[in-house]
Design a protein around this motif. Structure first.
Motif, PDB file in Angstrom:
ATOM      1  N   GLU A 309       0.977  -1.228  -0.057  1.00  0.00           N
ATOM      2  CA  GLU A 309       0.013   0.147  -0.086  1.00  0.00           C
ATOM      3  C   GLU A 309       0.943   1.253   0.131  1.00  0.00           C
ATOM      4  OE1 GLU A 309      -3.574   0.588  -0.268  1.00  0.00           O
ATOM      5  OE2 GLU A 309      -3.192  -1.389  -0.818  1.00  0.00           O
ATOM      6  N   THR A 330     -15.446   2.712  -5.208  1.00  0.00           N
ATOM      7  CA  THR A 330     -14.533   1.987  -4.241  1.00  0.00           C
ATOM      8  C   THR A 330     -15.618   0.917  -3.526  1.00  0.00           C
ATOM      9  OG1 THR A 330     -12.607   3.227  -4.193  1.00  0.00           O
ATOM     10  CG2 THR A 330     -12.977   1.771  -2.112  1.00  0.00           C
ATOM     11  N   SER A 338     -14.852  -7.979  -4.488  1.00  0.00           N
ATOM     12  CA  SER A 338     -14.022  -8.313  -3.647  1.00  0.00           C
ATOM     13  C   SER A 338     -14.345  -9.762  -3.013  1.00  0.00           C
ATOM     14  CB  SER A 338     -13.563  -7.291  -2.665  1.00  0.00           C
ATOM     15  OG  SER A 338     -14.844  -6.966  -1.657  1.00  0.00           O
ATOM     16  N   GLU A 360      -9.289  -5.181  -3.244  1.00  0.00           N
ATOM     17  CA  GLU A 360      -9.651  -5.147  -1.885  1.00  0.00           C
ATOM     18  C   GLU A 360      -9.153  -3.781  -1.250  1.00  0.00           C
ATOM     19  OE1 GLU A 360      -8.790  -9.112   0.513  1.00  0.00           O
ATOM     20  OE2 GLU A 360      -7.096  -8.882  -0.951  1.00  0.00           O
ATOM     21  N   THR A 361      -8.590  -2.979  -2.005  1.00  0.00           N
ATOM     22  CA  THR A 361      -7.948  -1.779  -1.805  1.00  0.00           C
ATOM     23  C   THR A 361      -8.190  -0.787  -2.697  1.00  0.00           C
ATOM     24  OG1 THR A 361      -5.842  -1.888  -2.346  1.00  0.00           O
ATOM     25  CG2 THR A 361      -6.328  -2.922  -0.216  1.00  0.00           C
ATOM     26  N   ARG A 363      -6.011   1.596  -3.833  1.00  0.00           N
ATOM     27  CA  ARG A 363      -4.758   1.462  -4.551  1.00  0.00           C
ATOM     28  C   ARG A 363      -5.188   0.601  -5.909  1.00  0.00           C
ATOM     29  NH1 ARG A 363      -0.141  -0.693  -5.692  1.00  0.00           N
ATOM     30  NH2 ARG A 363       1.739   0.394  -6.138  1.00  0.00           N
ATOM     31  N   GLN A 364      -5.431  -0.848  -5.626  1.00  0.00           N
ATOM     32  CA  GLN A 364      -5.841  -1.732  -6.466  1.00  0.00           C
ATOM     33  C   GLN A 364      -6.794  -1.398  -7.326  1.00  0.00           C
ATOM     34  OE1 GLN A 364      -6.501  -5.002  -3.772  1.00  0.00           O
ATOM     35  NE2 GLN A 364      -4.419  -5.697  -3.582  1.00  0.00           N
TER      36      GLN A 364
END
Length: 408
Positions: A309, A330, A338, A360-361, A363-364
């Motif tokens: 992260e 998100t 997810s 899951e995040t 960023r992803q």
């Protein structure tokens, strides 16, 4: 069309289609001629200079094929050359490599957890490795070491294992196996372009000039053709591996790839022996099955760590993380996607994230903005059969968010 993402996805599809079609033509003709060569009858009356013949039936017609060792006495007027199948396969494959892995390097080629390098360096390493691989292989074949075919094959295998490990130290797992396939395919096509075809041209020129061609040219071409024969099936496996995380996302991916080359040998050995009428070595299928079971076991090794992260987002992904609607998207992705696209999926029957994609995040999600847009925004490909009941309004929010980021 003003949507670049849609254009690029269709471009990838078109080039992939071309690549598959040309590969079918190349592999098909290669396997056909290997089987033909091994199955030629030599115990029948033959014309002067002929070394074997075979009768075949296909499509309602009969074919009478004769092979001349080195060349016939006179050059035929309508000689057919088999080369463009190979060239087209490599050219379309490299174009696909550039479209997917070079233009999408931040997502598919570079993994900061493996080696944190700029995109231009990763692309340079990719291109250089393909070219240097051929030069190294060709030099070994032409050296005294290459005089013994068995020793040469073992040496080639050691090189492939070393490259398998080396690629996993530089690229993402997906890119590493794909590059090993491209490395091998480059050797195969260069064999055709730089060795087999030039040698055949020398033989043709000798025939036209009334000279007796030197048999060494056919011998050299035969050696390279044999290598191509045994390398074909592993290349196909490696090209398909990017669709299966169990192959590319395991920490043992380089060893899995190494064993695949052995499976290519055992499978082709059975077919080559069978076509040559020298028996049916069924032990090769047992060996192949054992190797595949070992590969399955190795694939259960720990998967690579998820993206860190704290790593900075690539410039392109930053735009999507800052685009209007990112927080809403998100929440949508975390709620609808997810449960499967996770390091530990929560959906019954799914043990690893499909295609190794984790969502899951934030960023992803930002990194995979284009894929989310195409799979769950523009189309309804995801979730499959809409099992998580994503609403039309949610898909519209994904589309609006992506387009805001793409224009930002």
């Amino acid at each position: 069309m003003n949507d670049f993402a849609i254009f690029m996805d269709w471009a990838e599809f078109a080039v992939r289609w071309l690549h598959v079609v040309t590969a079918i033509a190349w592999i098909g003709s290669s396997f056909y001629f290997i089987a033909l060569d091994l199955g030629l009858r030599k115990d029948v009356p033959l014309p002067p200079g002929a070394s074997g013949e075979q009768w075949q039936v296909h499509g309602g017609g009969f074919y009478h094929i004769q092979k001349y060792m080195v060349a016939p006495d006179q050059m035929p007027d309508d000689l057919i050359w088999f080369k463009w199948e190979s060239y087209s396969t490599w050219l379309s494959g490299f174009a696909l490599l550039a479209l997917v892995y070079y233009l999408g390097a931040d997502l598919y080629l570079v993994d900061p957890n493996v080696l944190d390098i700029p995109v231009w360096q990763a692309v340079a390493i990719s291109v250089a490795s393909l070219g240097l691989g051929w030069l190294m292989y060709d030099a070994i074949c032409k050296s005294r070491f290459g005089n013994d075919n068995t020793r040469l094959m073992l040496g080639l295998y050691v090189i492939l294992v070393a490259m398998a490990w080396g690629y996993t130290q530089v690229f993402s797992g997906r890119a590493a196996l794909l590059h090993l396939g491209a490395f091998t395919a480059t050797i195969m096509t260069a064999n055709v372009f730089a060795v087999i075809m030039p040698n055949q041209r020398i033989v043709v020129a000798d025939l036209i000039a009334g000279r007796v061609p030197d048999a060494k040219y056919g011998k050299i071409a035969k050696q390279r053709s044999t290598h191509n024969n045994y390398l074909t099936l592993p290349v196909v496996f490696l090209m398909l591996s990017n669709h299966y995380p169990l192959a590319f996302a395991s920490e043992m991916n380089w060893l899995i790839a190494s064993l695949v080359f052995l499976m290519g040998v055992t499978i082709r050995h059975w077919f080559n022996t069978h076509h040559a009428r020298k028996g049916n070595p069924h032990w090769t299928w047992a060996a192949t099955a054992i190797l595949f079971v070992v590969i399955m076991w190795l694939s259960s090794a720990p998967m690579f760590r998820p993206d860190a992260e704290e790593a900075a987002l690539p410039r392109g992904a930053e735009r999507f993380a800052a685009a209007a609607g990112f927080d809403e998207v998100t929440d949508i992705v975390l709620g609808r996607c997810s449960m499967c696209h996770a390091a530990e999926p929560g959906w019954d029957g799914i043990h690893y994230a499909p295609r190794g994609v984790h969502l899951e995040t934030g960023r992803q999600i930002a990194l995979l903005a284009r894929e989310i847009y195409l799979q769950a925004g523009v189309t309804h490909a995801m979730p499959p059969a809409n099992v998580s009941f994503i609403e039309p309004a949610e898909r519209a929010k994904i589309v609006a968010w992506y387009r805001a980021g793409a224009s930002g």
